[in-house]
Structures are given as structure tokens and as C-alpha cells.
Design an enzyme around this catalytic site. Structure first.
Site, PDB file in Angstrom:
ATOM      1  CB  SER A 172      38.141  43.297  44.179  1.00 38.55           C
ATOM      2  OG  SER A 172      38.196  42.321  42.798  1.00 38.55           O
ATOM      3  CG  HIS A 200      36.789  42.666  48.442  1.00 36.47           C
ATOM      4  ND1 HIS A 200      37.881  43.099  49.058  1.00 36.47           N
ATOM      5  CD2 HIS A 200      37.010  42.258  47.426  1.00 36.47           C
ATOM      6  CE1 HIS A 200      38.819  43.141  48.190  1.00 36.47           C
ATOM      7  NE2 HIS A 200      38.465  42.138  47.233  1.00 36.47           N
ATOM      8  CE  LYS A 231      40.753  39.990  49.378  1.00 32.26           C
ATOM      9  NZ  LYS A 231      40.224  39.213  48.481  1.00 32.26           N
TER      10      LYS A 231
HETATM   11  C1  LIG Z   1      40.820  38.314  47.445  1.00 32.23           C
HETATM   12  C2  LIG Z   1      39.720  37.797  46.583  1.00 32.23           C
HETATM   13  C3  LIG Z   1      39.877  36.290  46.432  1.00 32.23           C
HETATM   14  C4  LIG Z   1      40.850  35.270  46.939  1.00 32.23           C
HETATM   15  O1  LIG Z   1      40.909  35.173  48.405  1.00 32.23           O
HETATM   16  P1  LIG Z   1      42.248  34.673  49.156  1.00 32.23           P
HETATM   17  O2  LIG Z   1      41.755  34.219  50.382  1.00 32.23           O
HETATM   18  O3  LIG Z   1      43.283  35.925  49.096  1.00 32.23           O
HETATM   19  O4  LIG Z   1      42.610  33.638  48.055  1.00 32.23           O
HETATM   20  C5  LIG Z   1      38.554  35.676  45.933  1.00 32.23           C
HETATM   21  N1  LIG Z   1      37.589  36.602  45.403  1.00 32.23           N
HETATM   22  C6  LIG Z   1      37.757  37.847  45.293  1.00 32.23           C
HETATM   23  C7  LIG Z   1      36.768  38.940  44.821  1.00 32.23           C
HETATM   24  C8  LIG Z   1      38.700  38.518  46.180  1.00 32.23           C
HETATM   25  O5  LIG Z   1      38.989  39.910  46.337  1.00 32.23           O
END
Ligand SMILES: *Cc1c(COP(=O)(O)O)cnc(C)c1O
Length: 381
Positions: A172, A200, A231
Site C-alpha cells: 500500500s 489495493h 477501497k
Molecule cells: C486499507 C487496507 C486494509 C484495511 O481495510 P479497511 O477496510 O480499511 O479496514 C487492509 N490491508 C491493506 C493492505 C490495506 O491497504
């Protein structure tokens, strides 16, 4: 015995003592619940103490009010899990209150006593917390270094019952891709399961947007895929997809799924709609890819092959202070580009993190490039 056979046996044990749980779909109608078979029940299983969720549910069909195993599970939840399983080409899927809950819950539940986890050094905090919460021993391997991972496995694997390799698909903060094919190979060689967090990558990579596992053609080689609904899917919540036994094992043992309120139907409906749209959005995917390639080449950033089209573009600055100063400079000119500092990234690697979307225009990109190039060359970075 494989992990899945082991989970199966443990679930059979639960069935013998009447402790096996499965998710039952309810429809809420005020204080009543309507079951799958259309039975109307007065609900004494809700935490909706003031009746707010029920009122809203009438207005907007939302408000869960209970954990999934109590009465927070509806037909819409079930339909979304079926759609996610189809999307991920697995038998089964389950939902979590967030991606964080999915990652921390899946890793901590599936990796048990006497097991070992091998975790990429740049994994997301939610996976790291999963390792910390589990009773397994955890080794951190250098970022994407399959050679190092292989030698760690050959040194330590034999001492443990089961081994798990845990990785982000798209990292990320760096926009790097995990070497999933090599990880699958080394997993096969040492009998280690692979858990991949597609947070992502879902919606962005792959022909149907089903992530890096789709792009690299390894969906059938991965033990568990984890994802977020928050996301590219643009709603809220998390999910895991795997074979039916593993998903049932999570439903029966995963604390972040069992002991937290189920997703509200509004989030579930929104996610289900996006999931359909996403599979047809190859035009948007192409657009983001081409923006990412353009931006990288204009900023003189080197990325190989598939990685050049990842829409997370970090611009390494170094010190926290300078990253903040560039970020402020951009925001004074009307562009929001967050500065990412330790502990989110390693010490001395503070950076700007640019995320691209299909909504960005060429003109916006040009503006970003010109402002950034001026400023970054000023800093001598
Ligand atoms: C954003 C993210 C999460 C967490 O997801 P949420 O739904 O925001 O709790 C988990 N793993 C990665 C790699 C992320 O970027």
C-alpha cells in the site's frame, strides 16, 4: 494432514457437541425478524437498545444491530458472499466489519499453535496484527525476497506443524506487487499455505478486476484471499474467500467476525452493486493504468513491467519535515497529496503517496507533475 482436512475435523468435532454454527439469514421488520422460511419472530437478540436501527431499517433498509451469528445476517449478506465467492473463483466467502478485521482475524485464526507464519516485512498493519494475535511463531522475511524466504523455510519449516505465507498483493505504501507465482511455488515446495491481502488490487488489477491473483493466474493456488469493500468497491467492510471448510472454520472461530456487529445492509447493498459494476469497468481500469504509466515516466520513476501501471505512486522524500513541506506546498496550489511518515513507512523513507483514480484528468496530472518536479528538484531529492 492438510490444513483444510484439519479444519474439517475440528468442525466435525463441533457438530458432535452441538456447537457448530452457521449463518442464518433474517430480514428485519421493526422489532420482528423474518426467517428464511418466512417465519416471523419477535426479536430479543438485538443490541439496537433505542430502536434506532429498526427505525432506520424501515426507512433505508439499513442497520444491522447484531453480530452475524446472532441476527445480523440477511439475504443481502448471503447474496454478497455468493457474489464474492464467484468473483474470487472460490467455493465460499465471508464478510467482516472491515478489511482490518478480515486481515487480523483470518491470520490469527488460521495460523494456530505449533504453526509458523512467514510475513513480508512491508505487510499492512492489519496482517502484522494478525501475526501478533495468533499463537503461531512468526518470521518476517525481507520485502518480496523469495530467495530469503526459501532459505528461512528450509531452515525452520520442519519444526512446525503447518506453515503460512502472508503477503499484501499490492503493497500500500510502495505500489509494489507481490511475486505471487514464486510465492506459490515456494509454498508448494514447503507445504505452506498462501494468504493474500488484495486490498489495493481488487477492482484495479486483472481482467475482471479480481486482483493480482487474477492477473497472475494463481487464484486456484492461493489458500485464502482477503479483501476490503472500502477501497475500489467504495463501500465499507472486509471479506475472505476460500474453500467452504476454511470459511466455515472462520465463521466458527474467527473472533473479529463472531464478536463484532455485522455489516449494515446499506453497506452490503452498495458493495454488491459495485462488485457487479467493477467486473465491467475495464475502461476505467485501462484509464488508471495509463495515468499511472504516464505519471511514473514524467516523474522519471522506474518501475518494471506490470508494476508501472499500479495507481499507487510513492515519491520518496526522506525526512518527515520535507515531505510535509512538499505536501503543504501542493495543497496551497489546490492539490491534496498526503505525506506518509514513520511508523507507517520505515524510518528515513517519508514520502508523498499519490493515488490515481479514473476521475483524474490529463490536466490535473500535468499540474501535479509540474508542481512536483519544481519542488522536488529544489530539495535536491
Ligand atoms: C486499507 C487496507 C486494509 C484495511 O481495510 P479497511 O477496510 O480499511 O479496514 C487492509 N490491508 C491493506 C493492505 C490495506 O491497504
Amino acid at each position: 494432514m492438510s490444513a483444510v482436512e484439519d479444519f474439517h475435523q475440528s468442525l466435525e468435532q463441533l457438530k458432535k457437541v452441538e456447537r457448530f454454527r452457521s449463518l442464518n439469514a433474517f430480514r428485519a421488520d421493526g422489532i420482528y425478524l423474518i426467517t428464511d422460511s418466512n417465519v416471523r419472530l419477535c426479536n430479543f437478540g438485538s443490541n439496537d437498545y433505542l430502536g434506532f436501527a429498526s427505525h432506520r431499517a424501515k426507512l433505508e433498509r439499513q442497520g444491522a444491530g447484531s453480530s452475524a451469528l446472532v441476527a445480523g445476517w440477511t439475504d443481502t449478506h448471503r447474496e454478497l458472499t455468493e457474489a464474492l465467492a464467484a468473483f474470487e473463483q472460490t467455493d465460499s466467502a465471508c464478510l467482516f466489519p472491515s478489511g482490518y478485521a478480515a486481515c487480523s482475524g483470518v491470520v490469527s485464526t488460521l495460523a494456530r499453535d505449533a504453526d509458523v507464519i512467514f510475513s513480508d516485512s512491508l505487510n499492512h498493519a492489519s496482517l502484522i496484527d494478525g501475526c501478533r494475535l495468533s499463537n503461531a511463531v512468526c518470521f518476517v522475511y525481507p520485502h518480496r525476497d523469495v530467495v530469503a524466504l526459501r532459505s528461512m523455510l528450509s531452515k525452520h519449516r520442519a519444526r512446525f506443524r503447518r506453515a503460512w505465507i502472508v503477503t499484501d498483493a499490492v503493497f500500500s505504501m510502495d505500489g509494489h506487487l507481490a511475486p505471487l507465482v514464486d510465492l506459490c511455488d515456494v509454498g508448494d515446495e514447503f507445504d505452506a499455505g498462501l494468504i493474500v491481502d488484495e486490498a489495493h488490487a481488487t477492482g484495479v488489477l486483472g481482467e475482471r478486476g479480481a486482483g493480482l491473483t487474477e492477473l497472475l493466474g494463481v487464484k486456484d493456488r492461493v489458500s485464502v484471499v482477503i479483501g476490503t469493500l472500502s477501497k475500489a468497491i467504495g463501500s465499507h467492510g472486509g471479506f475472505a474467500a476460500s474453500n467452504e471448510t476454511t470459511i466455515n472454520y472462520l465463521i466458527n472461530h474467527c473472533r473479529s467476525l463472531i464478536y463484532s456487529t455485522a455489516l449494515p445492509p446499506s453497506s452490503v447493498v452498495a458493495a454488491a452493486q459495485s462488485l457487479e459494476t467493477i467486473q465491467k469497468s475495464s475502461q476505467e481500469r485501462e484509464r488508471v493504468k495509463s495515468l499511472a504509466k504516464t505519471l511514473r515516466s514524467q516523474l522519471g520513476l522506474v518501475a518494471e513491467g506490470l508494476e508501472s501501471s499500479v495507481p499507487i505512486v510513492p515519491v520518496l522524500i526522506g525526512t518527515d519535515k520535507e515531505s510535509l513541506s512538499v505536501s503543504r506546498h501542493l495543497s496551497r496550489s489546490g492539490l491534496f497529496v498526503p505525506a506518509i511518515r514513520p511508523p507507517t513507512v520505515p524510518e528515513g523513507t517519508a514520502r508523498l503517496r499519490i493515488s490515481l483514480t479514473a476521475l483524474h484528468t490529463d490536466k490535473m496530472l500535468q499540474e501535479l507533475v509540474s508542481l512536483l518536479s519544481d519542488r522536488v528538484s529544489e530539495l535536491g531529492a
